[in-house]
Design a protein around this motif. Structure first.
Motif, PDB file in Angstrom:
ATOM      1  N   PHE A 143     -10.256   2.917  -0.333  1.00 33.70           N
ATOM      2  CA  PHE A 143     -10.283   4.356  -0.570  1.00 33.70           C
ATOM      3  C   PHE A 143      -9.137   4.779  -1.483  1.00 33.70           C
ATOM      4  O   PHE A 143      -9.322   5.603  -2.389  1.00 33.70           O
ATOM      5  CB  PHE A 143     -10.196   5.105   0.755  1.00 33.70           C
ATOM      6  N   ASN A 144      -7.935   4.238  -1.252  1.00 40.55           N
ATOM      7  CA  ASN A 144      -6.783   4.624  -2.063  1.00 40.55           C
ATOM      8  C   ASN A 144      -6.987   4.269  -3.529  1.00 40.55           C
ATOM      9  O   ASN A 144      -6.621   5.042  -4.423  1.00 40.55           O
ATOM     10  CB  ASN A 144      -5.518   3.960  -1.526  1.00 40.55           C
ATOM     11  N   VAL A 145      -7.550   3.082  -3.803  1.00 41.75           N
ATOM     12  CA  VAL A 145      -7.817   2.680  -5.192  1.00 41.75           C
ATOM     13  C   VAL A 145      -8.815   3.642  -5.830  1.00 41.75           C
ATOM     14  O   VAL A 145      -8.633   4.096  -6.966  1.00 41.75           O
ATOM     15  CB  VAL A 145      -8.335   1.226  -5.242  1.00 41.75           C
ATOM     16  N   ALA A 146      -9.887   3.974  -5.078  1.00 48.41           N
ATOM     17  CA  ALA A 146     -10.881   4.897  -5.606  1.00 48.41           C
ATOM     18  C   ALA A 146     -10.285   6.277  -5.840  1.00 48.41           C
ATOM     19  O   ALA A 146     -10.601   6.960  -6.827  1.00 48.41           O
ATOM     20  CB  ALA A 146     -12.068   4.987  -4.645  1.00 48.41           C
ATOM     21  N   PRO A 185     -10.443  -2.206   8.874  1.00 53.88           N
ATOM     22  CA  PRO A 185     -10.029  -0.820   8.647  1.00 53.88           C
ATOM     23  C   PRO A 185      -8.937  -0.671   7.585  1.00 53.88           C
ATOM     24  O   PRO A 185      -8.977   0.288   6.783  1.00 53.88           O
ATOM     25  CB  PRO A 185      -9.529  -0.381  10.024  1.00 53.88           C
ATOM     26  N   ASP A 186      -7.966  -1.571   7.544  1.00 56.02           N
ATOM     27  CA  ASP A 186      -6.901  -1.451   6.553  1.00 56.02           C
ATOM     28  C   ASP A 186      -7.396  -1.796   5.157  1.00 56.02           C
ATOM     29  O   ASP A 186      -6.913  -1.237   4.163  1.00 56.02           O
ATOM     30  CB  ASP A 186      -5.720  -2.328   6.942  1.00 56.02           C
ATOM     31  N   THR A 187      -8.354  -2.724   5.038  1.00 57.43           N
ATOM     32  CA  THR A 187      -8.957  -3.015   3.734  1.00 57.43           C
ATOM     33  C   THR A 187      -9.716  -1.792   3.235  1.00 57.43           C
ATOM     34  O   THR A 187      -9.638  -1.428   2.047  1.00 57.43           O
ATOM     35  CB  THR A 187      -9.902  -4.223   3.839  1.00 57.43           C
ATOM     36  N   ASN A 242       0.840  -1.207   0.000  1.00 58.39           N
ATOM     37  CA  ASN A 242       0.000   0.000   0.000  1.00 58.39           C
ATOM     38  C   ASN A 242       0.871   1.251   0.000  1.00 58.39           C
ATOM     39  O   ASN A 242       0.600   2.215  -0.730  1.00 58.39           O
ATOM     40  CB  ASN A 242      -0.916  -0.013   1.216  1.00 58.39           C
ATOM     41  N   GLY A 243       1.940   1.236   0.789  1.00 62.53           N
ATOM     42  CA  GLY A 243       2.849   2.370   0.800  1.00 62.53           C
ATOM     43  C   GLY A 243       3.625   2.505  -0.499  1.00 62.53           C
ATOM     44  O   GLY A 243       3.857   3.621  -0.983  1.00 62.53           O
ATOM     45  N   PHE A 244       4.025   1.371  -1.059  1.00 68.19           N
ATOM     46  CA  PHE A 244       4.792   1.405  -2.312  1.00 68.19           C
ATOM     47  C   PHE A 244       3.942   1.993  -3.442  1.00 68.19           C
ATOM     48  O   PHE A 244       4.449   2.741  -4.288  1.00 68.19           O
ATOM     49  CB  PHE A 244       5.265  -0.003  -2.652  1.00 68.19           C
ATOM     50  N   ALA A 245       2.652   1.655  -3.456  1.00 69.16           N
ATOM     51  CA  ALA A 245       1.775   2.231  -4.474  1.00 69.16           C
ATOM     52  C   ALA A 245       1.732   3.755  -4.338  1.00 69.16           C
ATOM     53  O   ALA A 245       1.724   4.485  -5.348  1.00 69.16           O
ATOM     54  CB  ALA A 245       0.369   1.640  -4.342  1.00 69.16           C
ATOM     55  N   ALA A 246       1.719   4.247  -3.090  1.00 72.98           N
ATOM     56  CA  ALA A 246       1.743   5.703  -2.880  1.00 72.98           C
ATOM     57  C   ALA A 246       3.041   6.314  -3.401  1.00 72.98           C
ATOM     58  O   ALA A 246       3.039   7.412  -3.983  1.00 72.98           O
ATOM     59  CB  ALA A 246       1.568   6.000  -1.395  1.00 72.98           C
ATOM     60  N   GLU A 253      -2.566   5.745   4.986  1.00 73.38           N
ATOM     61  CA  GLU A 253      -1.463   4.826   5.298  1.00 73.38           C
ATOM     62  C   GLU A 253      -1.997   3.613   6.074  1.00 73.38           C
ATOM     63  O   GLU A 253      -3.030   3.684   6.747  1.00 73.38           O
ATOM     64  CB  GLU A 253      -0.405   5.537   6.135  1.00 73.38           C
ATOM     65  N   THR A 254      -1.288   2.529   5.970  1.00 72.31           N
ATOM     66  CA  THR A 254      -1.600   1.322   6.758  1.00 72.31           C
ATOM     67  C   THR A 254      -0.301   0.864   7.421  1.00 72.31           C
ATOM     68  O   THR A 254       0.338  -0.093   6.993  1.00 72.31           O
ATOM     69  CB  THR A 254      -2.169   0.199   5.869  1.00 72.31           C
ATOM     70  N   GLU A 255       0.071   1.618   8.460  1.00 72.33           N
ATOM     71  CA  GLU A 255       1.351   1.365   9.125  1.00 72.33           C
ATOM     72  C   GLU A 255       1.335  -0.001   9.814  1.00 72.33           C
ATOM     73  O   GLU A 255       0.283  -0.578  10.087  1.00 72.33           O
ATOM     74  CB  GLU A 255       1.671   2.464  10.141  1.00 72.33           C
ATOM     75  N   ILE A 256       2.522  -0.514  10.120  1.00 70.89           N
ATOM     76  CA  ILE A 256       2.689  -1.853  10.691  1.00 70.89           C
ATOM     77  C   ILE A 256       2.966  -1.747  12.185  1.00 70.89           C
ATOM     78  O   ILE A 256       3.791  -0.938  12.617  1.00 70.89           O
ATOM     79  CB  ILE A 256       3.841  -2.613   9.999  1.00 70.89           C
ATOM     80  N   GLU A 257       2.284  -2.585  12.960  1.00 71.01           N
ATOM     81  CA  GLU A 257       2.605  -2.799  14.370  1.00 71.01           C
ATOM     82  C   GLU A 257       3.110  -4.231  14.510  1.00 71.01           C
ATOM     83  O   GLU A 257       2.543  -5.158  13.905  1.00 71.01           O
ATOM     84  CB  GLU A 257       1.385  -2.581  15.271  1.00 71.01           C
TER      85      GLU A 257
END
Length: 807
Positions: free
Chosen positions: A759-762, A752-754, A717-721, A799-803
């Motif tokens: 949203f990012n695709v749209a 939530p991350d899906t 997701n971040g790489f696409a950004a 963003e979909t940060e990692i924990e």
């Protein structure tokens, strides 16, 4: 009055030494002082310890703190320093070395006490105490028999024998009726040696000998010896007198030849009641007889007594002379008795803190009794239990040293495939992992597991324990799927052999849940954690660490499933973690997970909670612990959400570098932290740099955990950004759409991350209808006014940060 710890009772018969005390006082102002035997009495007996005790009492009012540390053995010294840490109100780290370092640093800084005196007694290996010597305004006093102290470490101060006046005063204080001329005659015979004078005074009082009688016996005994010395002759007379007065008491004293100078409690000696000779056994059977024998030994000057008179402290010189007196047959028989006594005193269950005081009393005597050379399973099991006790207490270095010695000895004598050799090797691997030697631990565990499976079979309980440890090694390496396969097989075996509610079976199930969590299977982990939590609640008391471990694990599962409110509620319920203390590992887990859930829920205090959690982790585990690094990543995510990109970048850059050093370049945690770093770099407009970081991390994650792992999806997701920002729209759309489809399949459409990916695709497609639908769903998940849907409303990519889950 100063705070005092471990200080022996003051000697009411102390005399003289005024010049020595004044000289010592002056030297201490220039740095540590070590009291050594004089050149003509290298074996000791000149009163170094008594001089140190007198100094501590005489000048106590000039100090805020006086702490006495027995340093003959490292484990005992560390235990005393841990007690000092508690007095200094320092947090106790899981690794005892961190606690000891904190003690040294606090004293050096003068916090909270500027004027202090620390005494290291019987520190015969300078290299053992050098790491713990504080500097600053306080004073360090050392007693030692070892002349190899350099001036860089401590100033040497030899302690000579009494001068004649002090000898006479000492003898007359012990026996006021003694005239000065008789006292001088005795002092001449004994060459003014303090220890010899003390023994002479004691045996005269106990046996009722006159001066003439004592000197006659002295001369006769001296004539029998090839190399008579005052201490050897005086000791011989006292020993003979005790043996005549009470053969049982003398035999009890002989046992001490195989024990350390640490206090030997009556409870420890009592454990020999079914093992000793008939004469001694009668004394040992009844507590009052045993205590009377201990007091009699003290009356004859052959041992010091604990203040209550319930235990013995035997001088090293006395121990040595007792051993030399024994025939080879008697030596072997008494050594067997002492070893059996120590084994009989073993309380078992070394993980139980209630048993730690007994193990602390046993451990100092393992070396002097050569317990590692014991020829019975019970004695070897005692050694193994002591290894485990030291580990459970957090003294990983001592645990490793004892385990390594035992493994080497038993490999030579019993073979590397002996059951107890393999068991102590398992414990050695645990200690090696704890001190950071993960590669050595991994290799030893793998070798031990192969041997156990060949010799004992895959269903043996010790084999399964080692297999669990190998699973931990695999998780540490980042081989999560291999760990899952191994732990799943272990769980089947445990449940078949012991039932699913057996504590070790539940631990194995807990490990399997950890594997599933690391693989991103939060649904599977949740089902297993819920089951284990229910079973642990039925068999353990409320607040048990293993129950709280399951509760914390379940909270992370809920977080991974997007149920942030559920995770918060589970961690906040009834103060379940409060009883453990803020720095207990389970409480630290709960603190991090709660801060994570608070951040995702948009709570204002999330960053403060994460910062407190990081500081506690650092105090407990140090900066290079994988748990500390995961907490740092969580804090960085809070800083980024708050718009503090400089702090987030600083934290993540350091975390990534340390993950590289600790876990390696290709470990999923190293790569995941790099993805979070790329997100901060991207937020500051450095898109090309972010693209480079994400591209490398994404390739690594696809290799290590696969394309469908949550880490990989977040990174993609971040790489696409990154690609959108540098003008590569078409590959960005392909990656974003692929990520959305995989997230729907893995996490569900309403995660939530899906929704963020949708949203990012749209957004990339300019699809206003799909954007509004995604924003509505995000508002349902997060609530009105939450920063995430607010960002989406502003048309900003999500963003979909990692924990990072616990390893």
């Amino acid at each position: 009055m100063p705070i005092r710890g471990g200080l022996p009772p003051r000697n009411p018969r102390f005399v003289g030494r005024e010049e020595l005390l004044a000289h010592m006082r002056g030297l201490l102002g220039n740095g540590p002082v070590v009291l050594l035997p004089s050149a003509d009495h290298q074996l000791g007996g000149t009163g170094r310890t008594q001089l140190a005790v007198e100094y501590a009492y005489r000048y106590a009012d000039t100090y805020d703190l006086v702490w006495w540390i027995p340093a003959e053995q490292t484990a005992g010294m560390r235990a005393a320093l841990v007690g000092l840490a508690q007095e200094l109100k320092l947090p106790e780290a899981r690794d005892i070395n961190r606690t000891l370092g904190a003690v040294r640093d606090a004293l050096s800084r003068g916090e909270p006490f500027r004027n202090w005196l620390v005494v290291f007694e019987n520190a015969n290996r300078p290299e053992d105490i050098k790491p713990y010597l504080p500097s600053g305004a306080g004073h360090v006093l050392v007693t030692s028999r070892n002349p190899r102290w350099t001036s860089e470490v401590a100033q040497a101060m030899p302690v000579p024998v009494f001068d004649r006046t002090d000898s006479v005063d000492f003898l007359r204080r012990r026996a006021p009726e003694l005239v000065a001329t008789d006292a001088e005659r005795l002092a001449v015979h004994l060459d003014d040696v303090p220890m010899a004078l003390d023994q002479a005074a004691a045996v005269r009082a106990a046996a009722g000998w006159s001066i003439d009688e004592y000197l006659r016996r002295y001369d006769e005994r001296a004539a029998e010896l090839a190399f008579p010395t005052p201490i050897r002759v005086a000791w011989g007379l006292a020993a003979d007198a005790l043996a005549e007065a009470s053969p049982a008491a003398f035999e009890l004293l002989q046992l001490s030849a195989f024990l350390a100078s640490a206090p030997v409690s009556w409870e420890l000696l009592w454990a020999a009641r079914g093992l000793a000779s008939p004469e001694l056994a009668r004394t040992l059977r009844i507590e009052r007889r045993l205590k009377a024998a201990i007091r009699l030994i003290g009356r004859y000057g052959l041992a010091d007594l604990d203040p209550p008179g319930a235990g013995l402290i035997v001088h090293p010189l006395v121990r040595g002379m007792l051993g030399q007196q024994l025939t080879s047959e008697r030596h072997a028989a008494m050594l067997r008795t002492v070893r059996a006594m120590l084994a009989a005193a073993d309380p078992g269950d070394p993980d139980n803190p209630a048993h730690w005081p007994r193990y602390a009393a046993i451990v100092p005597h393992l070396v002097h009794s050569d317990a590692l050379g014991g020829d019975s399973e019970e004695i070897r099991q005692l050694v193994i239990n002591c290894v485990r006790f030291l580990y459970a207490r957090g003294d990983y270095d001592s645990s490793r040293d004892l385990a390594a010695q035992a493994a080497a000895r038993w490999t030579d004598s019993l073979g590397e495939t002996d059951e107890q050799t393999m068991l102590v090797s398992f414990h050695l691997a645990n200690a090696l992992r704890a001190v950071g030697r993960t590669a050595d631990a991994r290799a030893l565990n793998a070798q031990t597991l192969r041997s156990q499976r060949d010799v004992l079979g895959g269903d043996d309980e010790t084999t399964l324990a080692t297999a669990n440890s190998v699973g931990a090694d695999l998780r540490m390496q980042g081989h999560f799927n291999q760990a899952r396969q191994l732990d799943a097989d272990n769980l089947v075996r445990y449940r078949r052999l012991f039932g699913e509610s057996f504590p070790t079976a539940l631990r194995c199930a807990n490990n399997l849940a950890a594997d599933l969590r690391l693989l991103g299977d939060f649904r599977g982990a949740r089902a297993l954690d819920e089951q284990v939590l229910r079973q642990r609640q039925m068999i353990f008391v409320e607040g048990h660490p293993e129950t709280l471990s399951s509760r914390a694990g379940l909270a992370f599962d809920l977080f991974g499933l997007g149920d942030y409110a559920g995770a918060s509620a589970l961690l906040a319920g009834s103060g379940h973690f409060d009883a453990l203390g803020a720095d207990h590992p389970m409480a630290l887990w709960a603190g991090r997970f709660a801060a994570m859930a608070a951040r995702r829920a948009g709570k204002a205090d999330a960053r403060e909670r994460a910062a407190v959690n990081v500081e506690l982790y650092r105090q407990k585990f140090g900066d290079l612990s994988v748990d500390t690094l995961a907490a740092v990543v969580s804090l960085a995510n809070c800083a980024r959400d708050a718009g503090d990109y400089d702090e987030a970048h600083r934290l993540l850059e350091r975390a990534v570098a340390r993950y590289h050093a600790v876990l390696g370049d290709e470990h999923p945690f190293t790569l995941a932290a790099a993805c979070d770093l790329a997100g901060v770099v991207r937020a500051t407009g450095r898109f090309v740099e972010a693209r480079t970081i994400d591209d490398e991390a994404l390739r690594g994650l696809r290799r290590s955990v696969g394309r469908d792992h949550p880490f990989t999806l977040s990174c993609a997701n971040g790489f696409a950004a990154d690609l959108i920002a540098v003008g590569e729209a078409q590959p960005a759309r392909e990656i974003a759409l692929d990520t959305l489809n995989r997230s729907r399949s893995l996490r569900g459409a309403d995660h939530p991350d899906t929704l963020a990916c949708a949203f990012n695709v749209a957004l990339d497609d300019g699809d206003e209808s799909s954007m509004r639908a995604a924003i509505e769903e995000l508002a349902k998940v997060y609530g009105d006014g939450h920063p995430v849907p607010e960002r989406a409303l502003a048309g900003r990519r999500l963003e979909t940060e990692i924990e990072l889950p616990p390893l």
